[in-house]
Design a protein around this motif. Structure first.
Motif, PDB file in Angstrom:
ATOM      1  N   LYS A 207       6.125  -2.298  -8.228  1.00  0.00           N
ATOM      2  CA  LYS A 207       5.100  -1.283  -8.470  1.00  0.00           C
ATOM      3  C   LYS A 207       5.497  -0.548  -9.738  1.00  0.00           C
ATOM      4  O   LYS A 207       6.567   0.071  -9.803  1.00  0.00           O
ATOM      5  N   ILE A 300      -0.350  -3.710   0.182  1.00  0.00           N
ATOM      6  CA  ILE A 300      -1.268  -2.700  -0.345  1.00  0.00           C
ATOM      7  C   ILE A 300      -0.691  -1.304  -0.140  1.00  0.00           C
ATOM      8  O   ILE A 300      -0.754  -0.454  -1.029  1.00  0.00           O
ATOM      9  N   GLU A 301      -0.103  -1.069   1.034  1.00  0.00           N
ATOM     10  CA  GLU A 301       0.465   0.251   1.297  1.00  0.00           C
ATOM     11  C   GLU A 301       1.607   0.579   0.344  1.00  0.00           C
ATOM     12  O   GLU A 301       1.751   1.707  -0.126  1.00  0.00           O
ATOM     13  N   GLU A 304      -0.120   0.723  -3.622  1.00  0.00           N
ATOM     14  CA  GLU A 304      -1.266   1.529  -4.000  1.00  0.00           C
ATOM     15  C   GLU A 304      -0.793   2.740  -4.808  1.00  0.00           C
ATOM     16  O   GLU A 304       0.341   3.221  -4.635  1.00  0.00           O
TER      17      GLU A 304
END
Length: 308
Positions: A207, A300-301, A304
């Motif tokens: 990320k 996704i968690e 995001e």
């Protein structure tokens, strides 16, 4: 288990745009390492750095226990790679493309061409010009090129990208076969999360240029602190009443059809206490299991955008 790749606090920028921000990875030997992240998170840049295709002045990439910066040639001699679309001569056959590459590399027996064609299941089509190949066939031939030098490590960047379901299945089976039966460590970048879930033994999630999770797939839910447990009981309504009367736990959901009740519990001791409580009140507990999760929702968690 030894690590075949170690990256420590890696930073990289294009002009003034920061792409990698202190990236740290540890890729175990004999693993299929799924390298995941949304577009722009730094996956392809990391692969380019691992292959020496982008400049890195720091001594923070170690492969085969050696510094990539100082021993790049010897490391790449033990590494095979498929990055983006394979570069093939369209007017030459698959066999001729492999033979040309084998001769350019040097020191590889001619019998190796036949061996890699067998491994990627391309012997029957090796005589065709590659301009007649489907995308899946081109990807498999590209993988055959990467296997010519008998690498210990394979680095694959989106190898199933653009393939139809049949091509994806073939590539997945090939990757698993290379790991299980040919002792390859595979570093695999992909955005197809369901495919990674079917193949990988370990996973790293990026990320914004940082690794936000690294470990075995089975560890994901535990690391996220989910601990969502499903109890299958003999009397659903009575079990609900007992839990509400004797605990402060929140019942997340129930299933009347299957007599299942779902709770969030933070430890094995808490699970044991709920089980004992139900049994003490004459409720039979037929099954206790973590709620089935999927890698996509966890991915996704993790990735995001953070709230402002």
């Amino acid at each position: 288990m030894n690590n075949i790749i170690q990256i420590d606090n890696l930073h990289f920028s294009y002009s003034k745009k920061k792409v990698l921000d202190g990236l740290t990875l540890n890729v175990p030997d004999q693993s299929i390492y799924g390298f995941l992240g949304p577009n722009g998170s730094g996956k392809t840049t990391t692969i380019r750095l691992l292959l020496g295709l982008a400049p890195n002045k720091e001594d923070n990439i170690v492969t085969f226990n050696h510094s990539l910066r100082h021993q790049r040639l010897s490391i790449l001699q033990k590494t095979g790679a498929l990055v983006e679309m394979p570069s093939l001569y369209p007017h030459l056959s698959g066999f001729q493309n492999l033979e040309l590459t084998r001769k350019l590399i040097g020191g590889i027996s001619r019998t190796r061409t036949e061996e890699v064609l067998e491994i990627v299941k391309m012997k029957n089509d090796a005589h065709l010009a590659t301009k007649k190949y489907s995308l899946g066939m081109k990807q498999r031939l590209g993988l055959a090129v990467a296997l010519l030098n008998k690498p210990q490590l394979l680095i694959l960047d989106e190898p199933t990208n653009g393939l139809d379901p049949s091509g994806i299945k073939e590539m997945r089976e090939l990757i698993v076969d290379l790991h299980r039966n040919h002792n390859k460590t595979i570093f695999l970048s992909s955005h197809l999360l369901a495919e990674i879930e079917k193949m990988a033994t370990h996973v790293g999630i990026l990320k914004a240029g940082k690794c936000v999770f690294e470990g075995k797939l089975d560890d994901l839910q535990r690391v996220l602190g989910k601990n969502i447990i499903v109890f299958k009981v003999s009397d659903l309504l009575e079990a609900e009443n007992i839990i509400r009367a004797h605990t402060e736990l929140t019942i997340l959901k129930t299933s009347k059809e299957n007599n299942m009740i779902t709770l969030q519990l933070e430890s094995e001791a808490a699970i044991a206490k709920v089980n004992a409580l139900l049994v003490q009140h004459s409720i039979s507990v037929f099954n206790i299991a973590p709620e089935a999760g999927d890698l996509e929702s966890l991915f996704i968690e993790l990735t995001e955008p953070s709230p402002l």
